[in-house]
Design an enzyme around this catalytic site. Structure first.
Site, PDB file in Angstrom:
ATOM      1  N   ARG A  43      -8.554  -0.784   5.112  1.00  0.00           N
ATOM      2  CA  ARG A  43      -7.777   0.281   4.459  1.00  0.00           C
ATOM      3  C   ARG A  43      -6.420  -0.240   4.018  1.00  0.00           C
ATOM      4  O   ARG A  43      -5.830   0.260   3.072  1.00  0.00           O
ATOM      5  CB  ARG A  43      -7.548   1.451   5.430  1.00  0.00           C
ATOM      6  CG  ARG A  43      -8.736   2.327   5.671  1.00  0.00           C
ATOM      7  CD  ARG A  43      -8.308   3.583   6.396  1.00  0.00           C
ATOM      8  NE  ARG A  43      -7.137   4.162   5.771  1.00  0.00           N
ATOM      9  CZ  ARG A  43      -6.274   4.969   6.406  1.00  0.00           C
ATOM     10  NH1 ARG A  43      -6.479   5.267   7.662  1.00  0.00           N
ATOM     11  NH2 ARG A  43      -5.241   5.474   5.785  1.00  0.00           N
TER      12      ARG A  43
ATOM     13  N   CYS B  55      -5.133  12.527  12.673  1.00  0.00           N
ATOM     14  CA  CYS B  55      -5.762  11.213  12.662  1.00  0.00           C
ATOM     15  C   CYS B  55      -5.488  10.612  14.044  1.00  0.00           C
ATOM     16  O   CYS B  55      -4.907  11.249  14.906  1.00  0.00           O
ATOM     17  CB  CYS B  55      -5.166  10.347  11.571  1.00  0.00           C
ATOM     18  SG  CYS B  55      -3.527   9.845  11.997  1.00  0.00           S
TER      19      CYS B  55
ATOM     20  N   LYS C 166       0.854  -1.207   0.000  1.00  0.00           N
ATOM     21  CA  LYS C 166       0.000   0.000   0.000  1.00  0.00           C
ATOM     22  C   LYS C 166       0.882   1.246   0.000  1.00  0.00           C
ATOM     23  O   LYS C 166       0.664   2.172  -0.778  1.00  0.00           O
ATOM     24  CB  LYS C 166      -0.890  -0.019   1.231  1.00  0.00           C
ATOM     25  CG  LYS C 166      -1.499   1.316   1.622  1.00  0.00           C
ATOM     26  CD  LYS C 166      -2.386   1.249   2.840  1.00  0.00           C
ATOM     27  CE  LYS C 166      -1.687   1.479   4.130  1.00  0.00           C
ATOM     28  NZ  LYS C 166      -1.379   2.883   4.458  1.00  0.00           N
ATOM     29  N   ASN C 167       1.919   1.234   0.846  1.00  0.00           N
ATOM     30  CA  ASN C 167       2.712   2.455   1.031  1.00  0.00           C
ATOM     31  C   ASN C 167       3.743   2.694  -0.063  1.00  0.00           C
ATOM     32  O   ASN C 167       4.383   3.741  -0.093  1.00  0.00           O
ATOM     33  CB  ASN C 167       3.372   2.449   2.422  1.00  0.00           C
ATOM     34  CG  ASN C 167       2.328   2.609   3.520  1.00  0.00           C
ATOM     35  OD1 ASN C 167       1.148   2.842   3.236  1.00  0.00           O
ATOM     36  ND2 ASN C 167       2.738   2.461   4.761  1.00  0.00           N
TER      37      ASN C 167
ATOM     38  N   ASP D 213       5.128   1.030  12.327  1.00  0.00           N
ATOM     39  CA  ASP D 213       3.951   0.312  11.814  1.00  0.00           C
ATOM     40  C   ASP D 213       3.888  -1.136  12.280  1.00  0.00           C
ATOM     41  O   ASP D 213       2.900  -1.822  12.017  1.00  0.00           O
ATOM     42  CB  ASP D 213       3.916   0.343  10.278  1.00  0.00           C
ATOM     43  CG  ASP D 213       3.607   1.734   9.773  1.00  0.00           C
ATOM     44  OD1 ASP D 213       3.758   1.989   8.567  1.00  0.00           O
ATOM     45  OD2 ASP D 213       3.241   2.592  10.604  1.00  0.00           O
TER      46      ASP D 213
ATOM     47  N   ARG E 234      -0.027  14.987  12.974  1.00  0.00           N
ATOM     48  CA  ARG E 234       0.462  14.665  11.631  1.00  0.00           C
ATOM     49  C   ARG E 234       0.410  15.887  10.707  1.00  0.00           C
ATOM     50  O   ARG E 234      -0.293  15.926   9.701  1.00  0.00           O
ATOM     51  CB  ARG E 234      -0.309  13.484  11.049  1.00  0.00           C
ATOM     52  CG  ARG E 234      -0.074  12.232  11.888  1.00  0.00           C
ATOM     53  CD  ARG E 234      -0.663  11.015  11.299  1.00  0.00           C
ATOM     54  NE  ARG E 234       0.160  10.499  10.190  1.00  0.00           N
ATOM     55  CZ  ARG E 234      -0.191   9.411   9.513  1.00  0.00           C
ATOM     56  NH1 ARG E 234      -1.295   8.813   9.797  1.00  0.00           N
ATOM     57  NH2 ARG E 234       0.558   8.977   8.532  1.00  0.00           N
TER      58      ARG E 234
HETATM   59  C1  EPZ Z   1       4.144   7.170   6.279  1.00  0.00           C
HETATM   60  O1  EPZ Z   1       3.315   8.182   6.822  1.00  0.00           O
HETATM   61  C2  EPZ Z   1       3.294   5.908   6.247  1.00  0.00           C
HETATM   62  N1  EPZ Z   1       2.131   6.119   5.405  1.00  0.00           N
HETATM   63  C3  EPZ Z   1       2.856   5.546   7.664  1.00  0.00           C
HETATM   64  O2  EPZ Z   1       2.150   4.305   7.587  1.00  0.00           O
HETATM   65  C4  EPZ Z   1       4.103   5.338   8.521  1.00  0.00           C
HETATM   66  O3  EPZ Z   1       3.705   5.066   9.851  1.00  0.00           O
HETATM   67  C5  EPZ Z   1       4.960   6.615   8.491  1.00  0.00           C
HETATM   68  O4  EPZ Z   1       5.288   6.937   7.110  1.00  0.00           O
HETATM   69  C6  EPZ Z   1       6.258   6.467   9.261  1.00  0.00           C
HETATM   70  O5  EPZ Z   1       6.990   5.402   8.754  1.00  0.00           O
HETATM   71  C7  EPZ Z   1       2.272   5.993   4.063  1.00  0.00           C
HETATM   72  O6  EPZ Z   1       3.339   5.719   3.551  1.00  0.00           O
HETATM   73  C8  EPZ Z   1       1.026   6.194   3.243  1.00  0.00           C
HETATM   74  P1  EPZ Z   1       6.077  10.762   8.168  1.00  0.00           P
HETATM   75  P2  EPZ Z   1       3.801   9.742   6.774  1.00  0.00           P
HETATM   76  O7  EPZ Z   1       5.888  11.962   7.346  1.00  0.00           O
HETATM   77  O8  EPZ Z   1       4.488  10.000   5.502  1.00  0.00           O
HETATM   78  C9  EPZ Z   1       5.820  14.065  11.549  1.00  0.00           C
HETATM   79  C10 EPZ Z   1       0.300   2.888   7.817  1.00  0.00           C
HETATM   80  O9  EPZ Z   1      -0.160   2.316   8.806  1.00  0.00           O
HETATM   81  N2  EPZ Z   1       5.682  14.997  10.413  1.00  0.00           N
HETATM   82  O10 EPZ Z   1       7.338   9.956   8.031  1.00  0.00           O
HETATM   83  O11 EPZ Z   1       2.648  10.584   7.149  1.00  0.00           O
HETATM   84  C11 EPZ Z   1       4.621  13.120  11.671  1.00  0.00           C
HETATM   85  O12 EPZ Z   1       3.602  13.746  12.425  1.00  0.00           O
HETATM   86  C12 EPZ Z   1       0.748   4.340   7.934  1.00  0.00           C
HETATM   87  O13 EPZ Z   1       0.458   2.355   6.685  1.00  0.00           O
HETATM   88  C13 EPZ Z   1       5.742  16.366  10.673  1.00  0.00           C
HETATM   89  O14 EPZ Z   1       5.892  16.807  11.815  1.00  0.00           O
HETATM   90  O15 EPZ Z   1       4.854   9.748   7.973  1.00  0.00           O
HETATM   91  C14 EPZ Z   1       5.211  11.935  12.371  1.00  0.00           C
HETATM   92  O16 EPZ Z   1       5.257  12.196  13.761  1.00  0.00           O
HETATM   93  C15 EPZ Z   1       0.491   4.905   9.312  1.00  0.00           C
HETATM   94  N3  EPZ Z   1       5.604  17.234   9.632  1.00  0.00           N
HETATM   95  C16 EPZ Z   1       6.634  11.859  11.815  1.00  0.00           C
HETATM   96  O17 EPZ Z   1       6.923  13.176  11.294  1.00  0.00           O
HETATM   97  C17 EPZ Z   1       5.429  16.800   8.346  1.00  0.00           C
HETATM   98  O18 EPZ Z   1       5.329  17.639   7.426  1.00  0.00           O
HETATM   99  C18 EPZ Z   1       6.816  10.858  10.692  1.00  0.00           C
HETATM  100  O19 EPZ Z   1       5.856  11.175   9.707  1.00  0.00           O
HETATM  101  C19 EPZ Z   1       5.373  15.413   8.109  1.00  0.00           C
HETATM  102  C20 EPZ Z   1       5.514  14.518   9.161  1.00  0.00           C
END
Ligand code: EPZ
Length: 420
Positions: free
Chosen positions: A400, A118, A22-23, A308, A123
């Site tokens: 999902r 969420c 998915k990711n 995850d 996020r």
């Molecule tokens: C991706 O989410 C994945 N989703 C998530 O999987 C996964 O948990 C996450 O990466 C971490 O590995 C997809 O790939 C669709 P991040 P993403 O940006 O890109 C903060 C699942 O279950 N952050 O690496 O949203 C954020 O709040 C999902 O498949 C900011 O502060 O994760 C988090 O605390 C859940 N500002 C951390 O960084 C930003 O602009 C990591 O987020 C972006 C993120």
């Protein structure tokens, strides 16, 4: 609302075929907005988030043609050109924000709904917006929408992410592909799904090079060529099934995933006592009679232990002999599964981002509520080894991100039924 009825305890035995990731599929589908000619994506997982992304692309003017089994999609341009990504679609799937980069690169403007928070926490998307601003975009946030424009298109730049972010890395890579000149991105996330994205883009004629562990160089090109591309296997689904085998003294063959990409997790499962043999695209795993405890699993960015799989490992550690601890460093609120596991008899103490898990739990079946995608699958794992029947509500969270999970589990000997 649909729910799962699961009667435990069961042992996981047999072979499971891992679905497409998915990711990896989500950013690759978003990147199809860059193309002028048709693109064929194969090995799509049949999960809700993919349907949502395809609906979003269709609302932006892409023509979507799905194969009968819905695992192959042909995406082509229509004369319609939309740059408005609506809240109704983006709110159900945060990865909707990944269309921002390609829309700006291709059409020089975009109105994209903020994805909103969420269960896992706020996020925000500040890292996405900060990087895209350095690539030449201007934006305003009006009534929950990012109104962005890139008058001169995306201009290549040297950027260092303030924090490692999977989505921000993906958005910036996709935007820079059609940018003018050279972009260097430093402090990138390096999840295998991002490598799948850069492989996909390079096979279509992009000029992306990994020039350092977390540094990418992208030379903008004028356009991309039509390609057929097969998405990698799902890393988290693989980890989830490996935990299921480990948890239930099971004996499992996991197919269609490269074990080299989950070394950290497999080493931890060996530490708790699992017997693991790995092959090119296969993992054979035997669960131990006695599960050993683990001191301090810490979630961090890849290649460290992934957030995850945190909930799934917590269920495993509830069954371990002795006390274990888990530290969640990525999301500020990713212990929603704890309250539900306690209903099954788990003894878990939460202190800020640390969980202390007392082992040797004898799970008793109960009625449970799903919350986020991975917390929900942790409840399924716990129900599989609980004594008696469990009911898991709101399983749309599971749909999902896990393709036909009850069919796969039933084939492995689990007594599971989907009822509405
Ligand atoms: C991706 O989410 C994945 N989703 C998530 O999987 C996964 O948990 C996450 O990466 C971490 O590995 C997809 O790939 C669709 P991040 P993403 O940006 O890109 C903060 C699942 O279950 N952050 O690496 O949203 C954020 O709040 C999902 O498949 C900011 O502060 O994760 C988090 O605390 C859940 N500002 C951390 O960084 C930003 O602009 C990591 O987020 C972006 C993120």
């Amino acid at each position: 609302m649909e729910k799962f009825l699961i009667k435990g305890p069961c042992k996981i035995k047999g072979q499971v075929n891992i679905s497409g990731s998915k990711n990896a599929a989500l950013p690759i589908l978003a990147a199809t907005l860059l193309f002028d000619t048709p693109v064929i994506i194969k090995n799509l997982p049949r999960v809700k988030d993919i349907d949502t992304m395809l609906n979003l692309l269709s609302s932006l003017g892409s023509k979507i043609q799905l194969s009968k089994n819905k695992k192959i999609v042909r995406i082509s341009k229509t004369s319609k050109k939309r740059v408005f990504a609506s809240y109704s679609l983006v709110k159900t799937m945060r990865a909707g924000i990944l269309v921002l980069g390609p829309l700006l690169a291709k059409f020089k403007k975009a109105q994209c709904s903020m994805p909103g928070g969420c269960n896992l926490g706020l996020r925000p998307i500040d890292i996405h917006l900060n990087a895209l601003t350095q690539l030449g975009i201007k934006y305003k946030i009006i009534k929950g929408y990012v109104h962005a424009s890139a008058k001169k298109g995306i201009i290549g730049k040297k950027i260092k992410f303030s924090k490692i972010s999977v989505g921000a890395t993906e958005n910036s890579i996709i935007a820079a592909c059609l940018g003018k000149g050279k972009t260097i991105l430093k402090n990138c996330a390096i999840e295998p799904e991002i490598k799948d994205l850069t492989n996909f883009l390079n096979s279509a004629g992009s000029k992306i090079k990994w020039i350092g562990k977390r540094t990418i160089q992208i030379e903008g090109v004028k356009s991309l060529n039509s390609i057929k591309y097969s998405v990698m296997g799902d890393r988290i689904e693989t980890g989830t099934f490996c935990v299921a085998a480990c948890l239930s003294e099971g004996n499992l063959i996991v197919k269609n995933f490269n074990p080299k990409l989950i070394n950290t997790e497999l080493n931890l499962l060996k530490k708790v006592g699992a017997k693991i043999k790995t092959f090119k695209n296969e993992i054979h795993i035997k669960g131990p009679k006695k599960i050993k405890n683990l001191n301090n699993i810490i979630t961090k960015e890849y290649p460290n232990f992934p957030t995850d799989l945190q909930a799934q490992f917590m269920v495993l550690l509830c069954k371990a002999h002795g006390r274990s601890t888990i530290t969640e460093n990525i999301f500020e609120n990713r212990f929603m599964h704890v309250a539900e596991l306690r209903r099954l008899g788990a003894k878990i103490l939460i202190k800020e981002n640390k969980a202390v898990i007392e082992g040797s739990t004898n799970f008793q079946g109960a009625e449970l509520m799903s919350s986020d995608l991975r917390a929900s699958v942790a409840l399924v794992l716990a129900a599989i080894i609980s004594n008696g029947q469990s009911i898991i509500n709101r399983i749309y969270h599971l749909d999902r991100g896990y393709e036909k999970i009850e069919k796969k589990l039933k084939k492995l000997g689990v007594d599971i039924k989907r009822v509405s």
